[in-house]
Design a protein around this motif. Structure first.
Motif: not given
Length: 412
Positions: A140-168
């Motif tokens: 989430x601190x990266x220049x493109x914080x979505x880059x590592x959400x693998x399959x994001x575009x397809x998952x958004x197209x299914x109508x999901x809300x995506x929650x992507x943790x950084x972990x503790x």
């Protein structure tokens, strides 16, 4: 030779002119669409650049950060550089570590634009693969914080809300955010509480229906989330669980690689985290690492994996054959700690999708096959895909067609 009549020649010329106009229109439309995608991409990059200015302030943990229920939001901000047709937020939220203590995690939430279905959107909670353990290695601190959400575009197209943790322990520093690399319970809790955090963002329309999806380190976190959900987050309905090359069996993972550069890198992250988290159980670095390894460990742990792989190898190469004083799978407390943080100790009700690349040299195929056999022995519903030509880096993307079919089959 027959010569065309003047009228026929004119008709042919008109047809050719019409075809040119049609193709020019198609080309213009295509260029307009392409320009639109370029504009969206440029706007996302510009937005990412604008957001860098206040980044450090966002990740500063307030003094009262842990005073609240798990999953409640400490701080959030809507992002400017967002994926096409979506809204997104950066969040800091409360969760719980392996000792039951309140701690802090960060991450992002992404949700499609447009009306949500009745009852809200299914939430896909994503567990990312290893990026490092330092605060600035958080996706989430990266220049493109979505880059590592693998399959994001397809998952958004299914109508999901995506929650992507950084972990503790990533994103933020300090006592409220201890290093938790490959600590299964802490990672699993952060995955589940990311869903709860999404539910506190009204515009994300997040429901109690949840899909868990993770790769490598994220596979371990997602599996622990699935095992823990009935006790830790009973209000969440875990509809399906999916993992790609999961770090499920830590004993095998470290034993397989403890003498190579991958094992030195992973081991550096793991031993440092466990020495902090399990100090009360005798997890001292001097009990497993050589003096040379202990000296180099702080420098290695300051480096993020993806952006510093060459430097990590440069530091770690002299440790080949001189990293550990014993196989961690054979000495305590490391043997017990690795076993406790390996997934598969208990079953869960949701169907499980597992993908494994047959060219994976890190999480070896035989280890994942054994994990699948263990889960099936628990009576679980497991769909297993072994994919030729896929290695550790490509397996999550290679598995996407099968993953989508799996989700369709289970009507998620």
């Amino acid at each position: 030779m027959r010569t065309a009549a003047p009228d026929e020649t004119a008709r042919r010329q008109r047809r050719r002119a019409h075809r040119r106009r049609v193709w020019m229109g198609v080309l213009a439309a295509a260029l307009t669409v392409a320009a639109g995608f370029v504009a969206v991409g440029e706007a996302r990059l510009v937005g990412d650049a604008v957001e860098r200015a206040g980044l450090a302030a966002f990740y500063t943990v307030p003094a009262d950060a842990v005073a609240g229920e798990p999953g409640t939001i400490i701080r959030s901000e809507e992002l400017v550089g967002v994926p096409f047709d979506a809204r997104a937020w950066r969040v800091m939220y409360r969760t719980t570590d392996v000792h039951g203590d309140a701690v802090v995690s960060t991450g992002i939430v992404v949700s499609p634009l447009g009306p949500a279905p009745a009852g809200g959107r299914t939430v896909l909670s994503w567990g990312h693969p290893t990026t490092g353990t330092a605060a600035d290695c958080a996706p989430s601190r990266g220049f493109d914080p979505y880059a590592l959400i693998e399959g994001m575009r397809l998952l958004l197209a299914r109508g999901y809300t995506i929650a992507a943790t950084d972990y503790v322990g990533m994103g933020t520093d300090g006592p409220a955010s201890p290093d938790s690399y490959l600590v299964g319970t802490t990672g699993g809790n952060a995955v589940l509480d990311a869903v709860r955090a999404a539910q506190h963002l009204a515009a994300a329309h997040a429901s109690d229906r949840v899909v868990l999806w993770g790769h490598s380190q994220g596979g371990q976190a997602v599996l622990f989330a699935a095992e823990r959900a009935p006790q830790y987050a009973p209000e969440l309905q875990i509809e399906a669980v999916a993992v790609a090359a999961p770090a499920a069996d830590l004993t095998t993972l470290l034993s397989d690689h403890i003498s190579d550069i991958s094992g030195i890198t992973i081991g550096s992250y793991t031993f440092a985290a466990y020495a902090g988290v399990y100090a009360d159980r005798g997890a001292e670095l001097s009990g497993i690492l050589t003096a040379q390894a202990q000296k180099l460990l702080p420098e290695m742990n300051e480096l993020c994996l993806l952006s510093n792989i060459s430097r990590l190898h440069e530091i770690g190469d002299p440790l080949l054959g001189h990293f550990v004083t014993a196989d961690p799978a054979s000495v305590e407390p490391w043997r017990s700690l690795l076993a406790e943080n390996s997934a598969g100790a208990s079953a869960f009700a949701a169907p499980l999708f597992v993908a494994q690349g047959l060219d994976d040299a890190l999480v070896v195929p035989s280890a994942t096959a054994q994990f699948v056999a263990t889960e099936r022995a628990h009576g679980m519903d497991v769909e297993f895909h072994e994919i030729r030509g896929a290695d550790h880096g490509t397996i999550a993307y290679a598995a996407l067609p099968a993953l989508l079919a799996f989700l369709d089959a289970h009507r998620v």
